[in-house]
Design a protein around this motif. Structure first.
Motif, PDB file in Angstrom:
ATOM      1  N   VAL A  24       0.858  -1.194   0.000  1.00 21.60           N
ATOM      2  CA  VAL A  24       0.000   0.000   0.000  1.00 21.60           C
ATOM      3  C   VAL A  24       0.889   1.237   0.000  1.00 21.60           C
ATOM      4  CG1 VAL A  24      -0.230   0.074   2.529  1.00 21.60           C
ATOM      5  CG2 VAL A  24      -2.003   1.098   1.082  1.00 21.60           C
ATOM      6  N   ASP A  25       0.450   2.247  -0.760  1.00 22.57           N
ATOM      7  CA  ASP A  25       1.137   3.531  -0.815  1.00 22.57           C
ATOM      8  C   ASP A  25       0.058   4.604  -0.767  1.00 22.57           C
ATOM      9  OD1 ASP A  25       3.039   5.508  -1.079  1.00 22.57           O
ATOM     10  OD2 ASP A  25       3.254   5.253  -3.241  1.00 22.57           O
ATOM     11  N   ALA A  26      -0.050   5.250   0.379  1.00 20.76           N
ATOM     12  CA  ALA A  26      -1.116   6.230   0.624  1.00 20.76           C
ATOM     13  C   ALA A  26      -2.463   5.537   0.449  1.00 20.76           C
ATOM     14  CB  ALA A  26      -0.962   7.442  -0.259  1.00 20.76           C
ATOM     15  N   ASP A  27      -3.236   5.891  -0.561  1.00 26.16           N
ATOM     16  CA  ASP A  27      -4.555   5.274  -0.755  1.00 26.16           C
ATOM     17  C   ASP A  27      -4.575   4.336  -1.958  1.00 26.16           C
ATOM     18  OD1 ASP A  27      -4.280   7.226  -2.651  1.00 26.16           O
ATOM     19  OD2 ASP A  27      -6.328   7.980  -2.471  1.00 26.16           O
ATOM     20  N   ARG A  28      -3.420   3.969  -2.478  1.00 28.42           N
ATOM     21  CA  ARG A  28      -3.333   3.064  -3.630  1.00 28.42           C
ATOM     22  C   ARG A  28      -2.786   1.713  -3.187  1.00 28.42           C
ATOM     23  NH1 ARG A  28      -6.237   4.011  -7.675  1.00 28.42           N
ATOM     24  NH2 ARG A  28      -4.799   2.937  -9.035  1.00 28.42           N
ATOM     25  N   TRP A  29      -3.411   0.653  -3.631  1.00 25.47           N
ATOM     26  CA  TRP A  29      -3.011  -0.716  -3.298  1.00 25.47           C
ATOM     27  C   TRP A  29      -2.330  -1.343  -4.504  1.00 25.47           C
ATOM     28  CZ3 TRP A  29      -3.445  -2.997   1.456  1.00 25.47           C
ATOM     29  CH2 TRP A  29      -4.109  -2.242   2.423  1.00 25.47           C
ATOM     30  N   HIS A  30      -1.242  -2.070  -4.252  1.00 25.79           N
ATOM     31  CA  HIS A  30      -0.430  -2.653  -5.318  1.00 25.79           C
ATOM     32  C   HIS A  30      -0.249  -4.147  -5.061  1.00 25.79           C
ATOM     33  CE1 HIS A  30       0.796   1.428  -6.573  1.00 25.79           C
ATOM     34  NE2 HIS A  30       0.682   1.679  -5.280  1.00 25.79           N
ATOM     35  N   VAL A  31      -0.384  -4.925  -6.113  1.00 24.44           N
ATOM     36  CA  VAL A  31      -0.121  -6.360  -6.062  1.00 24.44           C
ATOM     37  C   VAL A  31       0.993  -6.630  -7.064  1.00 24.44           C
ATOM     38  CG1 VAL A  31      -1.052  -8.672  -6.471  1.00 24.44           C
ATOM     39  CG2 VAL A  31      -2.501  -6.919  -5.437  1.00 24.44           C
ATOM     40  N   GLU A  32       2.004  -7.370  -6.628  1.00 27.70           N
ATOM     41  CA  GLU A  32       3.086  -7.790  -7.513  1.00 27.70           C
ATOM     42  C   GLU A  32       3.082  -9.306  -7.593  1.00 27.70           C
ATOM     43  OE1 GLU A  32       7.963  -7.860  -7.905  1.00 27.70           O
ATOM     44  OE2 GLU A  32       7.031  -6.739  -6.277  1.00 27.70           O
ATOM     45  N   GLN A  33       3.074  -9.820  -8.801  1.00 24.65           N
ATOM     46  CA  GLN A  33       3.187 -11.253  -9.054  1.00 24.65           C
ATOM     47  C   GLN A  33       4.564 -11.461  -9.684  1.00 24.65           C
ATOM     48  OE1 GLN A  33       0.683 -12.615 -12.217  1.00 24.65           O
ATOM     49  NE2 GLN A  33       0.826 -14.745 -11.588  1.00 24.65           N
ATOM     50  N   ARG A  34       5.447 -12.202  -8.984  1.00 19.28           N
ATOM     51  CA  ARG A  34       6.816 -12.379  -9.453  1.00 19.28           C
ATOM     52  C   ARG A  34       7.108 -13.852  -9.723  1.00 19.28           C
ATOM     53  NH1 ARG A  34      11.196 -10.511  -5.424  1.00 19.28           N
ATOM     54  NH2 ARG A  34      10.249  -8.493  -5.831  1.00 19.28           N
ATOM     55  N   ALA A  35       7.726 -14.128 -10.847  1.00 22.46           N
ATOM     56  CA  ALA A  35       8.162 -15.476 -11.208  1.00 22.46           C
ATOM     57  C   ALA A  35       9.675 -15.472 -11.337  1.00 22.46           C
ATOM     58  CB  ALA A  35       7.529 -15.905 -12.528  1.00 22.46           C
ATOM     59  N   GLY A  36      10.329 -16.431 -10.665  1.00 26.45           N
ATOM     60  CA  GLY A  36      11.769 -16.566 -10.827  1.00 26.45           C
ATOM     61  C   GLY A  36      12.632 -15.947  -9.760  1.00 26.45           C
ATOM     62  N   GLY A  37      12.099 -15.652  -8.598  1.00 24.69           N
ATOM     63  CA  GLY A  37      12.903 -15.112  -7.507  1.00 24.69           C
ATOM     64  C   GLY A  37      13.202 -13.630  -7.671  1.00 24.69           C
ATOM     65  N   ALA A  38      14.175 -13.146  -6.906  1.00 27.01           N
ATOM     66  CA  ALA A  38      14.477 -11.713  -6.847  1.00 27.01           C
ATOM     67  C   ALA A  38      14.851 -11.128  -8.207  1.00 27.01           C
ATOM     68  CB  ALA A  38      15.591 -11.453  -5.847  1.00 27.01           C
ATOM     69  N   GLU A  39      15.455 -11.923  -9.067  1.00 26.43           N
ATOM     70  CA  GLU A  39      15.859 -11.427 -10.382  1.00 26.43           C
ATOM     71  C   GLU A  39      14.876 -11.851 -11.472  1.00 26.43           C
ATOM     72  OE1 GLU A  39      19.881 -12.609 -11.017  1.00 26.43           O
ATOM     73  OE2 GLU A  39      20.542 -11.693  -9.152  1.00 26.43           O
ATOM     74  N   GLY A  40      13.715 -12.313 -11.062  1.00 28.07           N
ATOM     75  CA  GLY A  40      12.725 -12.800 -12.008  1.00 28.07           C
ATOM     76  C   GLY A  40      11.918 -11.690 -12.665  1.00 28.07           C
ATOM     77  N   VAL A  41      10.830 -12.095 -13.280  1.00 28.26           N
ATOM     78  CA  VAL A  41       9.954 -11.184 -14.006  1.00 28.26           C
ATOM     79  C   VAL A  41       8.710 -10.916 -13.170  1.00 28.26           C
ATOM     80  CG1 VAL A  41       8.592 -10.900 -16.107  1.00 28.26           C
ATOM     81  CG2 VAL A  41      10.792 -12.077 -16.195  1.00 28.26           C
TER      82      VAL A  41
END
Length: 77
Positions: A24-41
């Motif tokens: 969350v950033d102020a009043d905006r919600w964010h979802v991140e879907q990551r494949a492949g670990g820290a250096e993934g996409v």
């Protein structure tokens, strides 16, 4: 931006690992879907409400993987 939750599919290795983050950033919600670990996409989604973001998280966690909720990192000082 504050990380609220983090899920991991319990698999190691660049080809198998998957992560989902809820932030969350102020009043905006964010979802991140990551494949492949820290250096993934990553794929990002942005919402006006927590309910919309959580609905996306539920959809992303649906499937055959055994998802584990991890503790979020403490906020930076």
């Amino acid at each position: 931006m504050e990380q609220r939750k983090h899920w991991w599919n319990g698999k190691w290795g660049r080809l198998a690992r998957r992560d989902v983050f809820l932030r969350v950033d102020a009043d905006r919600w964010h979802v991140e879907q990551r494949a492949g670990g820290a250096e993934g996409v990553s794929r990002f989604y942005e919402y006006d409400s927590a309910e919309e973001a959580e609905e996306t998280v539920r959809a992303l966690l649906d499937g055959t993987d055994t998802w584990r909720e991890l503790s979020p990192r403490p906020p930076r000082v």
